[in-house]
Design an enzyme around this catalytic site. Structure first.
Site, PDB file in Angstrom:
ATOM      1  N   ASN A  18      38.616 -24.704 -18.577  1.00 28.62           N
ATOM      2  CA  ASN A  18      37.428 -24.822 -19.653  1.00 28.62           C
ATOM      3  C   ASN A  18      36.353 -24.462 -18.633  1.00 28.62           C
ATOM      4  O   ASN A  18      35.683 -24.807 -17.917  1.00 28.62           O
ATOM      5  CB  ASN A  18      37.318 -26.426 -19.732  1.00 28.62           C
TER       6      ASN A  18
ATOM      7  N   HIS B  48      39.185 -14.199 -37.530  1.00 28.48           N
ATOM      8  CA  HIS B  48      39.293 -14.741 -36.113  1.00 28.48           C
ATOM      9  C   HIS B  48      38.907 -15.757 -35.791  1.00 28.48           C
ATOM     10  O   HIS B  48      37.646 -16.266 -36.304  1.00 28.48           O
ATOM     11  CB  HIS B  48      38.900 -13.456 -35.074  1.00 28.48           C
TER      12      HIS B  48
ATOM     13  N   HIS C  10      23.577 -31.731 -34.730  1.00 24.81           N
ATOM     14  CA  HIS C  10      23.323 -32.791 -33.544  1.00 24.81           C
ATOM     15  C   HIS C  10      23.570 -34.221 -34.040  1.00 24.81           C
ATOM     16  O   HIS C  10      22.792 -34.496 -34.767  1.00 24.81           O
ATOM     17  CB  HIS C  10      22.050 -32.566 -32.948  1.00 24.81           C
TER      18      HIS C  10
ATOM     19  N   HIS D 202      36.107 -23.637 -28.905  1.00 23.44           N
ATOM     20  CA  HIS D 202      35.721 -23.691 -27.243  1.00 23.44           C
ATOM     21  C   HIS D 202      36.856 -24.450 -26.829  1.00 23.44           C
ATOM     22  O   HIS D 202      37.726 -25.480 -27.340  1.00 23.44           O
ATOM     23  CB  HIS D 202      34.559 -25.114 -27.372  1.00 23.44           C
TER      24      HIS D 202
ATOM     25  N   CYS E 231      28.702 -28.003 -23.358  1.00 19.83           N
ATOM     26  CA  CYS E 231      29.531 -26.830 -23.661  1.00 19.83           C
ATOM     27  C   CYS E 231      29.242 -25.986 -24.865  1.00 19.83           C
ATOM     28  O   CYS E 231      29.752 -24.922 -24.887  1.00 19.83           O
ATOM     29  CB  CYS E 231      31.162 -27.270 -23.754  1.00 19.83           C
TER      30      CYS E 231
END
Length: 382
Positions: free
Chosen positions: A309, A272, A188, A276, A109
């Site tokens: 989602n 703003h 990561h 996700h 995602c």
């Protein structure tokens, strides 16, 4: 839609009742059809509907011709046909032969920001170029039809959607551009086994393929976000805010003083937030960790409610919501936070170059934006 046991159906009902999703999200025809009919052909139909619909609208808005595109990046985590999705775009729009094209798969995602970051780096070495970025996911071949509890959650949260974004490094385009990309920061955590395995595509005990979500997911999200904002903070926060954080850290670690950890206030840096829309629990956790208000969380919660989602494209539904509400003003800064398997936390920082007039916008919210925000109950009986 699968051979679900009574227990599996009950579990999915309980998840849906607490998911934060509304009743107007989208699923592809193959999933809704009776009998349930997933196939490569149906998956390609879904991909074409999403990609071509988004790109058609983008070319109409920007008045850029397909032959002007020099860079193409398409990301879709779970559907990677041959020829590739980027090749499908090139064929459909007859893009030029020397185009630099990339299809990113398996990156979850958070791949939307990865695509933006890749396009940014390519634009730095290719002057006067347009980069087309397409972010989407494909549901048709990734609907889980088994009974493993950890793999049923994705059925309840993931929905159909996509977005197309145009970037340019031509100085003549600045006057008509809405945003300037300021920063991209990628983190990561794949070296950590718990982070690596918290979202995994696998087979269950009966051979059904699906995406498994572990119980460690929320904790992993927090760790990845913490690492990411440690890098981002010095780029966007004032010196005084950084000093307060450092002073508190030194007092606690070096002098063993019993003082509360100082939480960096990113509301001082951004107007703003586009977080996700992975699920209600993820949004609740980030709202608490970043000390955001209901107003800041509104675009993410409303996008989850209206569209579900939509994976890597969810950030763009959230930005479209902010635009449709008429909240973007010249000079505003917005923070996109993407989270995905691996585990990755990636973000992009944008600066508005102009006021965005919702009366001139065309996006998925415009026909119904007057109905939002809505109250999303913690529990909705099905």
């Amino acid at each position: 839609m699968g051979t679900f046991t009574k227990q599996s159906l009950e579990f999915q009902r309980k998840i849906l009742e607490r998911s934060g999703l509304g009743e107007s999200t989208y699923l592809p025809e193959a999933i809704l059809r009776v009998p349930y009919n997933p196939s490569m052909t149906e998956a390609k139909k879904e991909a074409e509907a999403v990609m071509f619909g988004a790109v058609d609208e983008l070319f109409e808005k920007t008045r850029v011709k397909p032959k002007d595109i020099g860079i193409l990046v398409v990301n879709c985590s779970l559907f990677n046909p041959t020829p590739s999705l980027s090749a499908m775009i090139i064929n459909h729009y007859k893009l030029r032969e020397n185009i630099l094209n990339y299809s990113l798969g398996g990156m979850g995602c958070s791949a939307g920001v990865i695509s933006i970051d890749l396009a940014k780096h390519l634009l730095q070495v290719l002057p006067n170029s347009y980069a087309l970025v397409i972010s989407m996911e494909n549901i048709t071949l990734n609907w889980y039809s088994g009974n493993d509890i950890s793999m049923l959650i994705s059925n309840c949260l993931f929905r159909m959607g996509g977005a197309a974004i145009l970037l340019s490094n031509n100085r003549w385009d600045r006057s008509r551009s809405k945003y300037q990309l300021i920063h991209t920061v990628r983190t990561h955590k794949g070296a950590d086994d718990k982070s690596f395995s918290c979202i995994t595509q696998r087979e269950d005990s009966t051979g059904n393929v699906g995406v498994s979500l572990s119980k460690d997911l929320i904790a992993v999200v927090g760790d990845a976000l913490k690492a990411n904002i440690t890098t981002l903070g010095p780029l966007v926060l004032s010196k005084s805010e950084q000093f307060l954080f450092l002073a508190t850290l030194v007092a606690r670690k070096l002098f063993k003083m019993k003082v509360k950890s100082y939480i960096l206030d990113f509301k001082l840096a951004f107007n703003h937030f586009c977080i996700h829309a992975g699920g209600r629990a993820v949004l609740d956790g980030l709202e608490k960790n970043l000390q955001l208000t209901n107003w800041h969380m509104e675009p993410s919660r409303m996008s989850l409610y209206r569209f579900g989602n939509t994976s890597s494209s969810s950030l763009w539904y959230e930005l479209a919501y902010i635009e449709a509400k008429g909240r973007i003003r010249k000079g505003h800064r917005l923070w996109q936070i993407a989270l995905g398997s691996g585990f990755k936390c990636n973000n992009a920082v944008w600066k508005a170059l102009k006021n965005v007039n919702p009366a001139k916008e065309k996006n998925p919210w415009m026909a119904e934006i007057h109905q939002f925000p809505v109250d999303v109950p913690k529990f909705f009986a099905i």
